[in-house]
Design a protein around this motif. Structure first.
Motif, PDB file in Angstrom:
ATOM      1  N   ALA A 175       0.605  -1.292   0.475  1.00 21.25           N
ATOM      2  CA  ALA A 175       0.005  -0.103   0.118  1.00 21.25           C
ATOM      3  C   ALA A 175       1.196   1.097  -0.399  1.00 21.25           C
ATOM      4  N   SER A 176       0.734   2.241   0.956  1.00 19.56           N
ATOM      5  CA  SER A 176       2.247   2.450   0.986  1.00 19.56           C
ATOM      6  C   SER A 176       1.800   4.465   0.787  1.00 19.56           C
ATOM      7  N   SER A 185       3.650   3.753  -5.017  1.00 19.63           N
ATOM      8  CA  SER A 185       4.906   3.010  -4.680  1.00 19.63           C
ATOM      9  C   SER A 185       5.256   1.698  -4.980  1.00 19.63           C
ATOM     10  N   SER A 186       6.442   2.387  -5.818  1.00 15.28           N
ATOM     11  CA  SER A 186       7.284   1.169  -6.427  1.00 15.28           C
ATOM     12  C   SER A 186       6.824   0.084  -6.319  1.00 15.28           C
ATOM     13  N   THR A 187       6.511  -0.891  -4.751  1.00  9.27           N
ATOM     14  CA  THR A 187       5.600  -1.432  -3.893  1.00  9.27           C
ATOM     15  C   THR A 187       4.495  -2.246  -4.301  1.00  9.27           C
ATOM     16  N   TYR A 188       3.402  -0.679  -4.876  1.00 12.56           N
ATOM     17  CA  TYR A 188       2.145  -1.054  -4.716  1.00 12.56           C
ATOM     18  C   TYR A 188       1.627  -2.339  -5.878  1.00 12.56           C
ATOM     19  N   ASP A 189       0.679  -3.101  -4.967  1.00 11.12           N
ATOM     20  CA  ASP A 189       0.268  -4.394  -5.089  1.00 11.12           C
ATOM     21  C   ASP A 189      -1.173  -4.074  -4.191  1.00 11.12           C
ATOM     22  N   PRO A 190      -2.285  -3.785  -5.332  1.00 10.19           N
ATOM     23  CA  PRO A 190      -3.373  -4.077  -5.249  1.00 10.19           C
ATOM     24  C   PRO A 190      -3.648  -5.231  -4.312  1.00 10.19           C
ATOM     25  N   LEU A 220       2.185  -3.440   8.586  1.00  9.98           N
ATOM     26  CA  LEU A 220       1.551  -4.690   8.859  1.00  9.98           C
ATOM     27  C   LEU A 220       1.994  -5.652   7.634  1.00  9.98           C
ATOM     28  N   ASP A 221       3.008  -5.942   7.478  1.00  5.10           N
ATOM     29  CA  ASP A 221       3.498  -6.386   6.542  1.00  5.10           C
ATOM     30  C   ASP A 221       3.557  -8.031   6.693  1.00  5.10           C
ATOM     31  N   GLN A 222       3.492  -8.830   8.190  1.00  3.02           N
ATOM     32  CA  GLN A 222       3.390  -9.800   8.716  1.00  3.02           C
ATOM     33  C   GLN A 222       2.145 -10.738   8.027  1.00  3.02           C
TER      34      GLN A 222
END
Length: 223
Positions: A175-176, A185-190, A220-222
């Motif tokens: 998210a982020s 963010s380059s890590t964005y993932d729906p 909350l990356d866990q």
């Protein structure tokens, strides 16, 4: 002898008006200050040091599950957008409110021109907490929240670049979104907006707010 039909209609109207004025529908009156029912579990925060403003904490999964809002907790769900991540967050907030018997009202921004007015409408309801869902609201919240420091905000699935002490966020690497021209963010993932993570985000964020751990980012990356 039967009463006249006009009298029956009048009685029915009066009954309907009384039913609509119940305490569950009326936020105009005073209510007890909200409090946490239950306690945070081990691993939510370091007990030897409270998090500093704008700090990021990574609580142990489930360490928030023992915390519930007190009776009469008033929450406004402020939302914008119809993308799948936003829909998942909205569902999580509504499911949580139903499970916790929270008094919930929803304010929806109609379009880009309605974003700041929507925040204003949410503020005018004077809730205990405003929960924001939708990336489009990040920049409007950055504009408005610093001028309303007595109002608590919870941003789920995004965060403000420079939050004040009344803005708490729950975020993760998928998210982020931070707004202010920083882009996605380059890590964005729906796909990271799963029902499990969105539910955890709402519960962890509310648990932090109820325990006065505000102005921070809960990571909350866990999941």
């Amino acid at each position: 002898m039967r009463p006249p039909l006009r009298a029956v209609a009048a009685l029915a109207t009066a009954a309907a008006l009384l039913a609509g004025c119940g305490s569950g529908d009326d936020w105009s009156g005073p209510h007890p200050a909200p409090s946490a029912v239950g306690a945070l579990g081990p691993g939510f925060v370091d007990p030897s040091a409270s998090p500093t403003p704008e700090a990021t904490i990574t609580p142990r999964p489930g360490s928030w599950n023992g915390v519930h809002p007190s009776k009469g907790y008033r929450v406004v769900l402020l939302t914008a957008g119809d993308d799948d991540p936003t829909k998942a967050l909205v569902t999580a907030v509504k499911d949580w409110a139903d499970a916790e018997d929270v008094a919930l009202k929803t304010v929806v921004a109609a379009d880009a021109h309605d974003l700041v007015p929507a925040v204003t409408r949410a503020l005018e309801l004077h809730p205990d907490l405003i929960v924001s869902a939708g990336n489009d609201l990040v920049d409007p919240l950055a504009v408005v929240t610093a001028s309303h420091l007595s109002q608590q905000f919870l941003v789920v699935g995004a965060e403000l670049a420079e939050p004040t002490h009344n803005v708490t966020a729950v975020d993760w690497s998928g998210a982020s979104f931070r707004g202010e021209g920083l882009g996605m963010s380059s890590t964005y993932d729906p796909g990271s907006f799963t029902a499990e993570r969105c539910s955890a985000a709402v519960r962890a964020g509310v648990a932090a707010v109820l325990n006065n751990l505000t102005g921070i980012v809960i990571w909350l990356d866990q999941f």
